[in-house]
Design a protein around this motif. Structure first.
Motif, PDB file in Angstrom:
ATOM      1  N   ASP A 157       2.839 -19.744 -13.162  1.00 55.05           N
ATOM      2  CA  ASP A 157       3.187 -18.329 -13.211  1.00 55.05           C
ATOM      3  C   ASP A 157       4.693 -18.234 -13.403  1.00 55.05           C
ATOM      4  O   ASP A 157       5.383 -19.242 -13.460  1.00 55.05           O
ATOM      5  N   GLU A 158       5.202 -17.029 -13.476  1.00 56.43           N
ATOM      6  CA  GLU A 158       6.635 -16.820 -13.622  1.00 56.43           C
ATOM      7  C   GLU A 158       7.064 -15.736 -12.657  1.00 56.43           C
ATOM      8  O   GLU A 158       6.387 -14.713 -12.518  1.00 56.43           O
ATOM      9  N   LEU A 159       8.175 -15.962 -11.960  1.00 59.89           N
ATOM     10  CA  LEU A 159       8.706 -14.981 -11.030  1.00 59.89           C
ATOM     11  C   LEU A 159       9.889 -14.265 -11.652  1.00 59.89           C
ATOM     12  O   LEU A 159      10.623 -14.841 -12.452  1.00 59.89           O
ATOM     13  N   THR A 160      10.096 -13.017 -11.279  1.00 57.60           N
ATOM     14  CA  THR A 160      11.286 -12.278 -11.675  1.00 57.60           C
ATOM     15  C   THR A 160      12.171 -12.167 -10.441  1.00 57.60           C
ATOM     16  O   THR A 160      11.768 -11.582  -9.438  1.00 57.60           O
ATOM     17  N   LEU A 161      13.359 -12.781 -10.507  1.00 59.52           N
ATOM     18  CA  LEU A 161      14.267 -12.819  -9.369  1.00 59.52           C
ATOM     19  C   LEU A 161      15.525 -11.999  -9.649  1.00 59.52           C
ATOM     20  O   LEU A 161      15.985 -11.952 -10.792  1.00 59.52           O
ATOM     21  N   PRO A 162      16.118 -11.390  -8.617  1.00 55.23           N
ATOM     22  CA  PRO A 162      17.352 -10.635  -8.809  1.00 55.23           C
ATOM     23  C   PRO A 162      18.499 -11.554  -9.232  1.00 55.23           C
ATOM     24  O   PRO A 162      18.619 -12.677  -8.727  1.00 55.23           O
ATOM     25  N   GLU A 163      19.340 -11.095 -10.126  1.00 53.93           N
ATOM     26  CA  GLU A 163      20.459 -11.909 -10.616  1.00 53.93           C
ATOM     27  C   GLU A 163      21.384 -12.336  -9.484  1.00 53.93           C
ATOM     28  O   GLU A 163      21.944 -13.427  -9.519  1.00 53.93           O
ATOM     29  N   CYS A 221       3.480 -25.038 -15.435  1.00 52.04           N
ATOM     30  CA  CYS A 221       3.934 -23.708 -15.019  1.00 52.04           C
ATOM     31  C   CYS A 221       2.720 -22.824 -14.770  1.00 52.04           C
ATOM     32  O   CYS A 221       1.985 -22.493 -15.692  1.00 52.04           O
TER      33      CYS A 221
END
Length: 76
Positions: A18-24, A16
């Motif tokens: 990085d980490e993405l923040t995605l809309p629900e 891993c």
């Protein structure tokens, strides 16, 4: 023997980066992962070299869907 073209690479590890923040609304349900595209083999689908794509983990795909596939670990 069958001559088979070697056309690219896909990571064999699941490091891993990085980490993405995605809309629900985009995710809805299920386990998601993201990949950075390398190359232009998906240019007709408007996916360009360097793009980041989000994908859902699922056991199968329907005709016409774009997939990133890997074989499950063998069960010994």
């Amino acid at each position: 023997m069958v001559h088979t073209p070697l056309v690219g690479r896909i990571a064999a590890d699941e490091h891993c980066e990085d980490e993405l923040t995605l809309p629900e609304l985009l995710v809805r349900r299920g386990q998601m992962f993201a990949l950075t595209v390398s190359g232009d083999s998906m240019i007709k689908a408007h996916v360009m070299d360097g793009d980041t794509v989000a994908a859902r983990v699922q056991p199968d795909a329907e005709n016409g869907e774009i997939v990133a596939a890997r074989r499950s670990q063998p069960q010994y």
